[in-house]
Design a protein around this motif. Structure first.
Motif, PDB file in Angstrom:
ATOM      1  N   LEU A  56     -12.823   9.597   8.860  1.00 54.09           N
ATOM      2  CA  LEU A  56     -13.793  10.514   9.450  1.00 54.09           C
ATOM      3  C   LEU A  56     -14.387  11.435   8.401  1.00 54.09           C
ATOM      4  CD1 LEU A  56     -12.286  11.578  12.904  1.00 54.09           C
ATOM      5  CD2 LEU A  56     -13.554   9.522  12.279  1.00 54.09           C
ATOM      6  N   PHE A  57     -13.596  11.767   7.398  1.00 53.18           N
ATOM      7  CA  PHE A  57     -14.073  12.608   6.301  1.00 53.18           C
ATOM      8  C   PHE A  57     -14.624  11.783   5.138  1.00 53.18           C
ATOM      9  CE2 PHE A  57     -11.727  15.881   8.535  1.00 53.18           C
ATOM     10  CZ  PHE A  57     -12.479  17.020   8.285  1.00 53.18           C
ATOM     11  N   GLY A  58     -14.845  10.490   5.346  1.00 52.26           N
ATOM     12  CA  GLY A  58     -15.533   9.673   4.358  1.00 52.26           C
ATOM     13  C   GLY A  58     -14.674   8.813   3.474  1.00 52.26           C
ATOM     14  N   ALA A  59     -13.355   8.918   3.550  1.00 52.78           N
ATOM     15  CA  ALA A  59     -12.476   8.106   2.704  1.00 52.78           C
ATOM     16  C   ALA A  59     -12.608   6.635   3.074  1.00 52.78           C
ATOM     17  CB  ALA A  59     -11.027   8.560   2.849  1.00 52.78           C
ATOM     18  N   VAL A  60     -12.479   5.775   2.085  1.00 49.05           N
ATOM     19  CA  VAL A  60     -12.654   4.333   2.279  1.00 49.05           C
ATOM     20  C   VAL A  60     -11.358   3.618   1.909  1.00 49.05           C
ATOM     21  CG1 VAL A  60     -15.129   4.446   1.855  1.00 49.05           C
ATOM     22  CG2 VAL A  60     -13.573   4.044  -0.066  1.00 49.05           C
ATOM     23  N   HIS A  61     -11.288   2.341   2.249  1.00 47.89           N
ATOM     24  CA  HIS A  61     -10.116   1.558   1.874  1.00 47.89           C
ATOM     25  C   HIS A  61     -10.056   1.364   0.370  1.00 47.89           C
ATOM     26  CE1 HIS A  61      -9.884  -0.278   6.161  1.00 47.89           C
ATOM     27  NE2 HIS A  61      -9.204   0.849   6.058  1.00 47.89           N
ATOM     28  N   THR A  62      -8.855   1.294  -0.127  1.00 50.62           N
ATOM     29  CA  THR A  62      -8.623   1.134  -1.553  1.00 50.62           C
ATOM     30  C   THR A  62      -7.632   0.005  -1.796  1.00 50.62           C
ATOM     31  OG1 THR A  62      -7.797   2.240  -3.551  1.00 50.62           O
ATOM     32  CG2 THR A  62      -6.785   2.889  -1.470  1.00 50.62           C
ATOM     33  N   ASP A  63      -7.705  -0.589  -2.981  1.00 45.95           N
ATOM     34  CA  ASP A  63      -6.719  -1.599  -3.370  1.00 45.95           C
ATOM     35  C   ASP A  63      -5.439  -0.973  -3.914  1.00 45.95           C
ATOM     36  OD1 ASP A  63      -8.415  -3.691  -2.690  1.00 45.95           O
ATOM     37  OD2 ASP A  63      -9.327  -3.761  -4.682  1.00 45.95           O
ATOM     38  N   ASP A  64      -5.421   0.347  -4.057  1.00 43.75           N
ATOM     39  CA  ASP A  64      -4.254   1.054  -4.574  1.00 43.75           C
ATOM     40  C   ASP A  64      -3.144   1.042  -3.530  1.00 43.75           C
ATOM     41  OD1 ASP A  64      -2.351   2.795  -5.546  1.00 43.75           O
ATOM     42  OD2 ASP A  64      -3.773   4.412  -5.992  1.00 43.75           O
ATOM     43  N   ARG A  65      -2.093   0.279  -3.776  1.00 43.62           N
ATOM     44  CA  ARG A  65      -1.027   0.127  -2.789  1.00 43.62           C
ATOM     45  C   ARG A  65      -0.135   1.357  -2.674  1.00 43.62           C
ATOM     46  NH1 ARG A  65      -0.291  -4.400  -0.164  1.00 43.62           N
ATOM     47  NH2 ARG A  65      -1.588  -6.193  -0.703  1.00 43.62           N
ATOM     48  N   GLU A  66      -0.326   2.337  -3.521  1.00 46.96           N
ATOM     49  CA  GLU A  66       0.415   3.588  -3.398  1.00 46.96           C
ATOM     50  C   GLU A  66      -0.321   4.592  -2.517  1.00 46.96           C
ATOM     51  OE1 GLU A  66       3.496   3.915  -4.634  1.00 46.96           O
ATOM     52  OE2 GLU A  66       3.204   1.802  -5.164  1.00 46.96           O
ATOM     53  N   SER A  67      -1.546   4.272  -2.117  1.00 43.01           N
ATOM     54  CA  SER A  67      -2.384   5.215  -1.375  1.00 43.01           C
ATOM     55  C   SER A  67      -2.257   5.020   0.124  1.00 43.01           C
ATOM     56  CB  SER A  67      -3.851   5.036  -1.776  1.00 43.01           C
ATOM     57  OG  SER A  67      -4.699   5.846  -0.965  1.00 43.01           O
ATOM     58  N   ILE A  68      -2.309   6.097   0.858  1.00 44.97           N
ATOM     59  CA  ILE A  68      -2.308   6.031   2.314  1.00 44.97           C
ATOM     60  C   ILE A  68      -3.595   5.400   2.824  1.00 44.97           C
ATOM     61  CG2 ILE A  68      -3.368   8.297   2.766  1.00 44.97           C
ATOM     62  CD1 ILE A  68      -1.213   8.645   4.982  1.00 44.97           C
ATOM     63  N   MET A  69      -4.625   5.298   1.978  1.00 45.94           N
ATOM     64  CA  MET A  69      -5.889   4.692   2.378  1.00 45.94           C
ATOM     65  C   MET A  69      -5.934   3.193   2.100  1.00 45.94           C
ATOM     66  SD  MET A  69      -7.255   7.106   3.949  1.00 45.94           S
ATOM     67  CE  MET A  69      -8.635   6.076   4.467  1.00 45.94           C
ATOM     68  N   HIS A  70      -4.813   2.594   1.700  1.00 51.87           N
ATOM     69  CA  HIS A  70      -4.763   1.132   1.620  1.00 51.87           C
ATOM     70  C   HIS A  70      -4.784   0.567   3.034  1.00 51.87           C
ATOM     71  CE1 HIS A  70      -3.262  -2.934   0.894  1.00 51.87           C
ATOM     72  NE2 HIS A  70      -3.684  -2.774  -0.352  1.00 51.87           N
ATOM     73  N   ALA A  71      -5.554  -0.518   3.240  1.00 54.67           N
ATOM     74  CA  ALA A  71      -5.745  -1.055   4.590  1.00 54.67           C
ATOM     75  C   ALA A  71      -4.444  -1.542   5.212  1.00 54.67           C
ATOM     76  CB  ALA A  71      -6.766  -2.188   4.567  1.00 54.67           C
TER      77      ALA A  71
END
Length: 203
Positions: A146-161
């Motif tokens: 909602l705040f604009g963050a996108v999916h990432t390939d970084d597997r340490e990130s909470i934004m990984h799909a």
């Protein structure tokens, strides 16, 4: 004092209400966990305005369908009503092959406004004790969209799909959320343009 307060309505579908008579407690605790995280990391407080029944009819295995029904039931989020975001909680048997088990309505931005809707599956009762569970992490992830963050390939990130139970933002998405944290929310469905629906794939 946080830099931003986000007014949130949480609604529960019949499947969750049947499975968990104490769903309001779980909903409050999930939002409290997400708010604690966002206030600490980004200066954003998630303020619960209401927790109520979501009178959605029928069953589905698709979060796409549930998102459509959520928007239809609450079409003015971010507009005249006293909430910016509606979070629809469910225990319907969602299948990640048919639209994910969690979903945000769009990637928010300052030009078109921040997103307004989240659908998320609740797998268990929850009381926040300073630790996240998968359901709380899912709401944090979707709020990031909602705040604009996108999916990432970084597997340490909470934004990984396909994240497991992670709690850290990658640097690029952290910068996006920080940059958008004071942007206005979009005014509901009327006049909406652009923005891609966000599908999640969680086992």
């Amino acid at each position: 004092m946080p830099a931003r307060e986000v007014r949130v309505k949480v609604v529960a579908d019949p499947a969750l209400r049947r499975a968990d008579a104490g769903w309001r407690h779980t909903a409050r605790e999930l939002l409290r966990a997400a708010s604690d995280y966002y206030e600490r990391e980004f200066g954003i407080r998630l303020a619960l305005q209401a927790a109520e029944d979501w009178p959605v009819q029928g069953t589905t295995t698709s979060s796409v369908v549930l998102m459509h029904r959520l928007k239809h039931a609450y079409p003015r989020a971010g507009g005249a009503l006293p909430y910016d975001v509606v979070i629809g909680l469910t225990q319907q048997p969602l299948n990640f092959y048919r639209g994910g088990r969690a979903r945000a309505d769009r990637f928010g931005n300052c030009t078109e406004g921040l997103g307004n809707y989240i659908v998320s599956h609740v797998g268990e009762d929850f009381t926040y004790n300073g630790e996240l569970n998968h359901d709380a992490a899912a709401i944090i992830h979707e709020m990031g969209h909602l705040f604009g963050a996108v999916h990432t390939d970084d597997r340490e990130s909470i934004m990984h799909a396909d994240f497991d139970l992670r709690s850290g933002f990658d640097a690029a998405n952290r910068a996006i959320v920080m940059g958008n944290r004071l942007c206005p929310f979009a005014g509901g469905l009327s006049g909406r343009t652009g923005g891609e629906p966000v599908a999640e794939r969680r086992p």
